[in-house]
Design a protein around this motif. Structure first.
Motif, short mmCIF file in Angstrom:
data_model
loop_
_atom_site.label_atom_id
_atom_site.label_comp_id
_atom_site.label_asym_id
_atom_site.label_seq_id
_atom_site.Cartn_x
_atom_site.Cartn_y
_atom_site.Cartn_z
N MET A 1 0.85 -1.18 0.00
CA MET A 1 0.00 0.00 0.00
C MET A 1 0.88 1.23 0.00
N LEU A 2 0.67 2.15 -0.92
CA LEU A 2 1.49 3.34 -1.02
C LEU A 2 0.73 4.55 -0.49
N PHE A 3 1.47 5.44 0.13
CA PHE A 3 0.90 6.68 0.63
C PHE A 3 0.19 7.40 -0.51
N LYS A 4 -0.99 7.94 -0.22
CA LYS A 4 -1.85 8.49 -1.26
C LYS A 4 -1.13 9.52 -2.12
N ALA A 55 18.56 4.32 -3.94
CA ALA A 55 19.60 5.26 -3.48
C ALA A 55 19.03 6.59 -3.01
N SER A 56 17.73 6.78 -3.08
CA SER A 56 17.13 8.08 -2.77
C SER A 56 17.38 8.48 -1.32
N SER A 57 17.23 9.77 -1.04
CA SER A 57 17.56 10.30 0.28
C SER A 57 16.72 9.68 1.39
N ASP A 58 15.52 9.20 1.06
CA ASP A 58 14.67 8.62 2.09
C ASP A 58 14.81 7.12 2.23
N TYR A 59 15.62 6.50 1.36
CA TYR A 59 15.88 5.07 1.53
C TYR A 59 17.35 4.91 1.92
N TYR A 60 18.19 4.34 1.07
CA TYR A 60 19.58 4.15 1.50
C TYR A 60 20.41 5.42 1.42
N GLY A 61 19.83 6.50 0.88
CA GLY A 61 20.51 7.77 0.94
C GLY A 61 20.66 8.26 2.35
N THR A 62 19.55 8.29 3.14
CA THR A 62 19.66 8.76 4.52
C THR A 62 18.59 8.16 5.44
N ASN A 96 5.78 10.11 13.12
CA ASN A 96 7.19 10.44 12.90
C ASN A 96 7.46 10.59 11.40
N SER A 97 8.04 11.71 11.01
CA SER A 97 8.21 11.99 9.59
C SER A 97 9.27 11.10 8.94
N THR A 98 10.25 10.64 9.71
CA THR A 98 11.29 9.79 9.13
C THR A 98 10.74 8.43 8.73
N ILE A 99 9.94 7.81 9.59
CA ILE A 99 9.40 6.50 9.23
C ILE A 99 8.41 6.63 8.08
N SER A 100 7.69 7.75 8.03
CA SER A 100 6.77 7.96 6.92
C SER A 100 7.54 8.08 5.61
N ALA A 101 8.62 8.87 5.62
CA ALA A 101 9.42 9.05 4.42
C ALA A 101 10.06 7.75 3.98
N ALA A 102 10.56 6.96 4.94
CA ALA A 102 11.19 5.69 4.60
C ALA A 102 10.18 4.72 4.01
N TRP A 103 9.00 4.64 4.60
CA TRP A 103 7.95 3.75 4.09
C TRP A 103 7.63 4.07 2.63
N ILE A 104 7.41 5.35 2.36
CA ILE A 104 7.07 5.77 1.00
C ILE A 104 8.21 5.44 0.03
N ALA A 105 9.45 5.73 0.44
CA ALA A 105 10.59 5.49 -0.43
C ALA A 105 10.79 4.01 -0.71
N ASN A 111 7.61 -0.51 -6.21
CA ASN A 111 6.75 -0.26 -7.37
C ASN A 111 7.55 -0.21 -8.66
N ARG A 112 8.70 0.42 -8.61
CA ARG A 112 9.53 0.47 -9.82
C ARG A 112 10.03 -0.92 -10.19
N ALA A 113 10.38 -1.71 -9.18
CA ALA A 113 10.77 -3.10 -9.47
C ALA A 113 9.61 -3.87 -10.07
N ASN A 114 8.41 -3.64 -9.53
CA ASN A 114 7.22 -4.32 -10.06
C ASN A 114 6.98 -3.98 -11.53
N ASN A 115 7.24 -2.73 -11.91
CA ASN A 115 7.08 -2.35 -13.31
C ASN A 115 8.04 -3.12 -14.21
N VAL A 116 9.28 -3.24 -13.76
CA VAL A 116 10.25 -4.00 -14.54
C VAL A 116 9.82 -5.46 -14.65
N LEU A 117 9.42 -6.04 -13.53
CA LEU A 117 9.06 -7.46 -13.51
C LEU A 117 7.80 -7.75 -14.33
#
Length: 450
Positions: A1-4, A55-62, A96-105, A111-117
């Motif tokens: 489920m993705l954030f709206k 690699a985005s800032s909200d995933y493995y970026g930071t 908490n904004s950090t967990i929200s950002a990480a979840w979305i990222a 989702n991008r992997a799903n598109n490829v697959l």
């Protein structure tokens, strides 16, 4: 489920973290999803987008990485934002904004992997050979596996989405799977990826050897000691390509990247793609904010010659005599994010062997890491019992990965959060589902205790 707010984005943004020709594309490149993945070139562009999301800032970026080390006992928060202090206090709230950002990222990456697959198998472009097609699919499976692994160890069971989200209503109403089902999806994806990928060595892009690394970590968390030992060993025995660099700082100091230490790291070019970690760790005199800093306990460990050894290079003092972390230091901010280093393989195998009663072999792996750090070898006398040996491995992991996102997850997975952190409420061993997600989809339920 993705954030709206993310689901409403029907364009698949394919910005990328640059690395050689594979990831070296124009930033913020976007094309409508209905036009993507129709030939070899667009398939590769879509795959770049998967790496970009990872690699985005909200995933493995930071953001995601910060959950792993801020929640441990190595780092202090020097700023004023109470939401960051929640990790230090082990009292994270659902808003908490950090967990929200990480979840979305993370779900964006999925989702991008799903598109490829979903779309690469249907492409008939002769330029997209079977070998290329298999490789693209294998990489997408492996990255999706990592994403679900990170969700599971952070939040517990989550919605398992394996079809692309294009419209706001797509994948709405999918309930959370159990944590066991989520981990089962991780293994299913890793098993799917492994035979599709080449056995080459690539430190920036997923190969079959990368899958070995992810399986070693997966089986460690699942306490399948024999398989954790097996997959970690496959990397360690590949000594031509994977070796502990000496001294410790050789894998990151002096602008080093892609050394034999690295099994998988993410590349940032410092201009169009920036690793935002640097700004958080570096002091003001170096153009950072030093909002995250090693705490007194970690500084003492790293500067103790019998514990830190030459890993003391992970910390330094600024012009105000304050300690700061040095793993992320490059200007412009092109520091790699390290997903898996060969040191982790040694310590995974050490722990797995110790759990199986293979004391001599476990000590050999542990001492390989200690030797690289300039430390004397431990003996069966100093680690006379299984518990003593496991504690020595735990302590080594704390210092070896001091500024990387392992400590919190290590202590939780071994059931020692009560003893180490004083955290006796097991509900706090996983984080809350972000409140925005609960409001966006009524099918989601909150974790107990939140």
């Amino acid at each position: 489920m993705l954030f709206k707010s993310y689901r409403l984005l029907v364009l698949l943004t394919l910005s990328t973290s640059s690395c050689t020709n594979f990831l070296d594309v124009k930033p913020l490149e976007s094309i409508a999803d209905t036009q993507t993945i129709t030939d070899q070139n667009s398939a590769l562009t879509a795959l770049r987008g998967v790496y970009s999301a990872l690699a985005s800032s909200d995933y493995y970026g930071t953001s995601f990485q910060s959950i792993g080390y801020l929640s441990g006992d190595n780092i202090q928060w020097t700023g004023s934002q109470s939401q960051v202090q929640e990790f230090i206090n082990k009292r994270v709230n659902a808003d908490n904004s950090t967990i929200s950002a990480a979840w979305i990222a993370i779900y964006r990456t999925i989702n991008r992997a799903n598109n490829v697959l979903a779309k690469v198998p249907t492409v008939t472009d002769p330029a997209l050979t079977t070998t290329l097609k298999n490789g693209y699919l294998g990489e997408a499976y492996a990255i999706r596996a990592l994403a679900y692994f990170d969700l599971a160890r952070t939040f517990g069971g989550v919605p398992l989405i394996t079809n692309p989200t294009i419209l706001p209503t797509d994948n709405l109403g999918i309930k959370r799977s159990t944590v066991a089902e989520t981990y089962a999806q991780v293994l299913k994806d890793l098993d799917a990826a492994e035979p599709l990928l080449p056995t080459t060595t690539d430190r920036y892009r997923v190969t079959r050897k990368t899958v070995y690394a992810l399986k070693a970590r997966y089986y460690l968390y699942q306490q399948d000691w024999a398989k954790a030992e097996d997959f970690a060993g496959r990397l360690i025995t590949d000594a031509t390509n994977y070796r502990l660099t000496k001294p410790y700082g050789a894998f990151f100091l002096a602008d080093a990247r892609g050394t034999t230490e690295s099994v998988w790291e993410l590349f940032y070019n410092g201009t169009t793609e920036v690793n935002s970690h640097r700004g958080q760790w570096q002091p003001q005199t170096n153009g950072g904010t030093r909002q995250w800093a090693p705490n007194d306990a970690l500084v003492a460990l790293l500067n103790d010659p019998a514990v830190g050894g030459n890993r003391s290079v992970l910390v330094a003092k600024d012009n105000q005599n304050r300690w700061y972390g040095t793993l992320y230091y490059r200007n412009p901010a092109s520091d790699p994010s390290y997903i898996f280093r060969i040191a982790e393989a040694y310590l995974i195998r050490a722990e797995a062997r110790a759990q199986q009663g293979k004391t001599t072999d476990a000590l050999a792996d542990l001492n390989a890491v200690r030797d690289r750090a300039g430390l004397t070898a431990l003996t069966s006398t100093t680690t006379a019992t299984k518990d003593a040996l496991l504690l020595a491995i735990e302590n080594e992991r704390r210092v070896e990965f001091a500024l990387e996102p392992h400590r919190w997850f290590d202590v939780v997975r071994t059931g020692r959060a009560g003893a180490v952190f004083g955290l006796t409420d097991p509900n706090r061993y996983i984080l809350p589902i972000p409140v925005q997600q609960l409001l966006s989809d009524k099918a989601l339920t909150q974790n107990p205790g939140y």
